[in-house]
Design an enzyme around this catalytic site. Structure first.
Site, short mmCIF file in Angstrom:
data_model
loop_
_atom_site.label_atom_id
_atom_site.label_comp_id
_atom_site.label_asym_id
_atom_site.label_seq_id
_atom_site.Cartn_x
_atom_site.Cartn_y
_atom_site.Cartn_z
N GLU A 170 1.07 -1.12 0.40
CA GLU A 170 0.03 0.31 0.06
C GLU A 170 1.21 1.15 0.06
OE1 GLU A 170 -2.80 -0.55 2.69
OE2 GLU A 170 -3.74 -1.91 2.22
N GLU A 287 -5.52 -8.09 -0.96
CA GLU A 287 -5.70 -8.65 0.91
C GLU A 287 -7.23 -7.54 0.91
OE1 GLU A 287 -2.58 -5.74 3.12
OE2 GLU A 287 -4.92 -5.40 4.46
N TYR A 334 -11.05 -9.11 12.31
CA TYR A 334 -11.49 -9.85 11.16
C TYR A 334 -10.78 -11.06 11.30
CZ TYR A 334 -7.61 -6.67 9.79
OH TYR A 334 -6.83 -6.05 9.52
#
Ligand SMILES: *[C@@H]1O[C@H](CO)[C@@H](O)[C@H](O)[C@H]1NC(C)=O
Ligand SMILES: *[C@@H]1O[C@H](CO)[C@@H](O)[C@H](O)[C@H]1NC(C)=O
Ligand SMILES: *[C@@H]1O[C@H](CO)[C@@H](O)[C@H](O)[C@H]1NC(C)=O
Ligand SMILES: *[C@@H]1O[C@H](CO)[C@@H](O)[C@H](O)[C@H]1NC(C)=O
Length: 347
Positions: A170, A287, A334
């Site tokens: 990122e 991702e 998560y």
């Protein structure tokens, strides 16, 4: 909602469970589904482990029989070990503990024992390993491959075989990143050349650029990366997706059709860019999860999060996405399992 191939049975069961858990009345209209023209492989869905695990790697008990049993249940599978912290992980064959991490975004060590354990784990459960290498190690203007070469050489010596390689994470989001997009593309090209030059590594898969910003910024970044030569360096184009910020997550948003459908125009845009500038390469959600920032406590780890997940699998496969890496296998709200290694959702 679209459901594809062999996932249907497993996920329909989960869907029914989550409808019950929300306690509302829904009409589910399962339509005869039209052939999207796309096919997915048996490893369409994989998982991630965040590179933030280094520094406290033993917390994830990869030799724990419970973890091994759950992991084997996901085989055939891929695991990507990566994320923001990958750009702060340095393989160190002299230290025995990575516990020198001072907080977020500070350098930490990946010890030989960590790397051994990770590789032995994937080998014993039959998973493919994708590892995200540190892009912030620099020499002048360029990426410094010295530490990557140490990892690669050590792995050769031990007979560890990686399936996939990534560089950085990122970089369109990360604020401390000062690297120009053409420089990042050049680093990918030199990484590819390095992998090709080393014995025993080919065939391999190079994935990138793991764009992660919301909206336009990631599209602009991916386009520039591909145009600067990144498209020739990679085998798989990767883009990251979360529906919302964990701090703003609510149970309602997690089963609102508007949330589910917000992914569609984004995926269409990503596919359009990839088809134009990186034609012929697979496109993956490299991702992805429900909400970013670790997932929402008591929401991302509950049945209600299954709506987003199921819809994402179906929608992505019907639009031509070839791989989805679920953030995370372990770590965060998560995760597929909690801190005691019981599978989520627990309720
Ligand atoms: C490994 O750690 C030792 C001790 O902290 C340090 O002196 C050395 O520079 C490190 N090596 C790398 C490659 O970072
Ligand atoms: C991490 O280590 C690299 C290589 O030693 C160094 O260039 C960089 O400045 C360090 N980063 C931080 C955040 O300490
Ligand atoms: C980017 O530049 C800033 C300020 O010049 C510096 O403090 C920071 O360490 C740099 N980051 C990287 C990853 O090189
Ligand atoms: C950026 O976003 C605006 C507004 O959402 C949109 O009109 C524009 O087409 C987008 N540009 C790109 C390159 O995606």
């Amino acid at each position: 909602m679209f459901l594809s191939g062999r996932f249907a049975v497993k996920w329909i069961t989960l869907l029914i469970a989550c409808l019950i858990s929300v306690g509302s009345c829904y009409d589910v209209d399962v339509q005869q589904f039209k052939d999207s023209g796309f096919q997915i492989g048996p490893k369409f869905v994989g998982v991630t482990i965040d590179s933030g695990i280094f520094g406290h790697f033993s917390e994830l008990q990869l030799q724990n029989p419970k973890v091994l049993t759950l992991a084997k249940g996901l085989t055939p599978n891929r695991v990507r070990v990566g994320g923001t912290d990958c750009d702060f992980v340095i393989f160190n064959d002299t230290v025995t503990s990575g516990l020198n991490k001072q907080g977020d975004h500070t350098n930490t060590s990946m010890t030989v024992a960590d790397w051994d354990e990770l590789n032995n784990f994937v080998r014993s459960v039959g998973w493919d390993l994708i590892f995200d290498f540190n892009e912030f190690l620099r020499k002048g203007d360029n990426w410094d491959p010295t530490n990557a070469i140490e990892i690669l050489k050590y792995s050769q010596q031990k007979g560890y075989k990686l399936w996939g390689y990534e560089l950085g994470n990122e970089l369109d989001v990360f604020p401390e990143n000062n690297l120009s997009v053409p420089q990042i593309a050049a680093d990918f090209i030199s990484f590819r050349q390095l992998l090709e030059s080393m014995a025993g590594i080919s065939p391999f898969t190079l994935l990138g650029p793991d764009a992660g910003s919301v909206g336009n910024r990631s599209y602009v970044y991916m386009t520039a990366f591909f145009k600067a030569g990144g498209a020739n360096a990679i085998d798989v184009s990767t883009w990251h997706h979360y529906y919302m910020n964990s701090l703003k997550a609510t149970v309602e948003k997690f089963h609102d059709v508007k949330t589910l459908e917000s992914l569609r125009p984004e995926l269409n845009k990503v596919m359009e860019i990839c088809r134009e500038y990186a034609p012929g390469k697979e496109v993956w959600l490299g991702e992805t999860s429900s909400s970013y920032g670790g997932g929402a406590h008591d929401i991302s780890d509950r049945y209600v999060a299954s709506f987003l997940w199921l819809d994402k699998l179906g929608l992505a496969s019907s639009l031509g996405i070839q791989g989805i890496l679920r953030q995370t296998f372990y770590g965060g709200n998560y995760a597929l399992m909690g801190s005691t290694f019981d599978p989520n959702p627990v309720s």
